[in-house]
Enzyme design. Structure first.
Site, PDB file in Angstrom:
ATOM      1  N   SER A 100       0.940  -1.132  -0.065  1.00  0.00           N
ATOM      2  CA  SER A 100      -0.049   0.077  -0.004  1.00  0.00           C
ATOM      3  C   SER A 100       0.919   1.228  -0.010  1.00  0.00           C
ATOM      4  CB  SER A 100      -1.064   0.153   1.137  1.00  0.00           C
ATOM      5  OG  SER A 100      -1.863   0.926   1.041  1.00  0.00           O
ATOM      6  N   ASN A 101       0.372   2.493   0.291  1.00  0.00           N
ATOM      7  CA  ASN A 101       1.144   3.701   0.414  1.00  0.00           C
ATOM      8  C   ASN A 101       0.387   4.272   1.545  1.00  0.00           C
ATOM      9  OD1 ASN A 101      -1.206   5.288  -0.706  1.00  0.00           O
ATOM     10  ND2 ASN A 101      -0.449   4.377  -2.507  1.00  0.00           N
ATOM     11  N   SER A 102       1.070   5.587   1.964  1.00  0.00           N
ATOM     12  CA  SER A 102       0.750   6.293   3.011  1.00  0.00           C
ATOM     13  C   SER A 102      -0.312   7.197   3.056  1.00  0.00           C
ATOM     14  CB  SER A 102       1.913   7.010   3.898  1.00  0.00           C
ATOM     15  OG  SER A 102       3.130   6.688   3.221  1.00  0.00           O
ATOM     16  N   ALA A 105      -5.180   7.608  -4.120  1.00  0.00           N
ATOM     17  CA  ALA A 105      -3.495   6.980  -4.381  1.00  0.00           C
ATOM     18  C   ALA A 105      -3.740   5.256  -4.725  1.00  0.00           C
ATOM     19  CB  ALA A 105      -2.794   7.424  -3.470  1.00  0.00           C
TER      20      ALA A 105
END
Ligand code: CTP
Length: 361
Positions: A170-172, A237
């Site tokens: 995933s991402n932040s 995102a």
């Protein structure tokens, strides 16, 4: 305050807490026409909490107490905030009363779901939070927005691409920017759908949320909701890569792989090009660590957007997780560099520019 309200809190207490005069009687001392005067003076009327009995009486146009008489004399927007036992709320008569009040032009909020009095467990019936009520009042009083009645589709947050049953890529992204846009669009009168990956902020009042996990789920949800959308704002995102295969059981430490093979996910924005309604305004974001404007301009063209919001990654106070952002709005005809602003202010400015585009359609 109605007679019922005064059974819970005395008028004197209410007056002390609010510092405002409390009106209780149709025939108050010396003022026979208080209901007319109060109705004329009000820019908005909020009935909170509204009981089942109040809904029934208002639906019938009764005028035998100050509140009901005032409602009949009012020409301003009226917000009714039901709060009652969940069985009383779901009774067919109450359902009819609420529907009738909506037909008459009253704005009737849905009660919140949660623990109710008398240990009846959870159900719809609780009075919504004051913040949610205030947001409704803001929307009621706002007039003249070109987004009023438009369907605005917003995406927010990251996606999760499974490696095995307990791990993911995933991402932040926290979803703050997309949620700020959804909240602001709803306050302007839009009908807002928010396609949300896992978020670290709550869904705003009034916004219809579709919860998704993977980029593939998000692509599917967007494809379903875009058919009648007037505006698409892709603030999410989504992951660009996913593990090519998902292990069916937890990968044990002893069997740690040397590498995880990745495949590209769908580019959701690009995949909408063929499905976009003719009048849709399509807005994307570009998150860059290098060559911000060049990369953003390339994405504007490649994804056939009306506007792209360029922002930087890895800078304190900007991008993922921050409450503020510094963005440049790029359209095929111009660029506008904005200063460091709260994400709420970025959302308002972005919607102003989108309204200008809608005006030109
Ligand atoms: N986006 C998308 N689908 C993806 C990835 C991104 O629709 N699988 C959208 C984002 O929501 C954003 C825009 O495309 O509105 C640009 O996203 P960004 O991550 O900046 O660029 P990418 O297209 O992913 O390109 P790159 O990773 O090469 O920068």
């Amino acid at each position: 305050m109605t007679r019922g309200a005064q059974q819970f809190v005395g008028a004197v207490t209410f007056e002390g807490v609010t510092g405002r005069r409390v009106h209780t009687d149709l025939f108050e001392s010396g003022e026979a026409l208080a209901h007319i005067r109060l109705a004329r003076e009000a820019r908005a009327i909020v009935v909170a909490p509204a009981t089942a009995d109040f809904l029934a009486r208002a639906a019938q146009g009764r005028a035998d107490d100050l509140l009901s008489a005032m409602l009949l004399a009012a020409r301003c927007p009226v917000l009714i905030v039901p709060a009652m036992n969940d069985r009383m709320w779901s009774h067919p008569q109450t359902v009819l009363n609420a529907a009738h009040l909506r037909e008459l032009g009253y704005d009737v909020m849905e009660p919140a779901v949660g623990p109710l009095a008398y240990d009846e467990g959870e159900g719809p019936g609780r009075m919504p939070d004051p913040e949610a009520i205030a947001a409704h009042v803001e929307r009621m009083l706002r007039t003249g927005s070109l987004l009023d009645g438009k369907h605005v589709l917003v995406t927010a947050g990251a996606t999760r691409e499974a490696i095995d049953p307990v791990r993911f890529i995933s991402n932040s992204s926290t979803g703050k920017m997309g949620v700020a846009i959804a909240r602001a669009a709803w306050a302007r009168g839009a009908d807002v759908t928010l396609v949300a990956g896992p978020l670290e902020v709550p869904i705003p009042a009034g916004v219809r949320a579709m919860h998704v996990t993977t980029a593939a789920d998000m692509a599917q949800a967007v494809a379903g909701a875009i058919t009648d959308a007037d505006v698409l704002i892709m603030a999410a995102a989504p992951a660009d890569f996913r593990p090519s295969s998902v292990a069916s059981s937890k990968i044990k430490k002893a069997n740690a792989p040397d590498a995880i093979a990745l495949s590209a996910t769908t580019d959701i924005l690009a995949s909408t090009i063929a499905k976009r309604p003719a009048k849709l305004i399509a807005v994307g974001f570009a998150l860059e660590t290098n060559s911000l404007l060049e990369n953003a301009r390339a994405k504007l063209a490649a994804k056939q957007l009306d506007m792209i919001v360029a922002n930087r990654a890895g800078v304190e106070g900007e991008g993922f997780g921050a409450d503020t952002n510094r963005v440049t709005l790029i359209s095929p005809t111009g660029e506008e560099v904005l200063p460091l602003l709260t994400k709420d202010d970025v959302a308002e400015l972005l919607l102003d520019r989108i309204e200008a585009l809608l005006n030109g359609r």
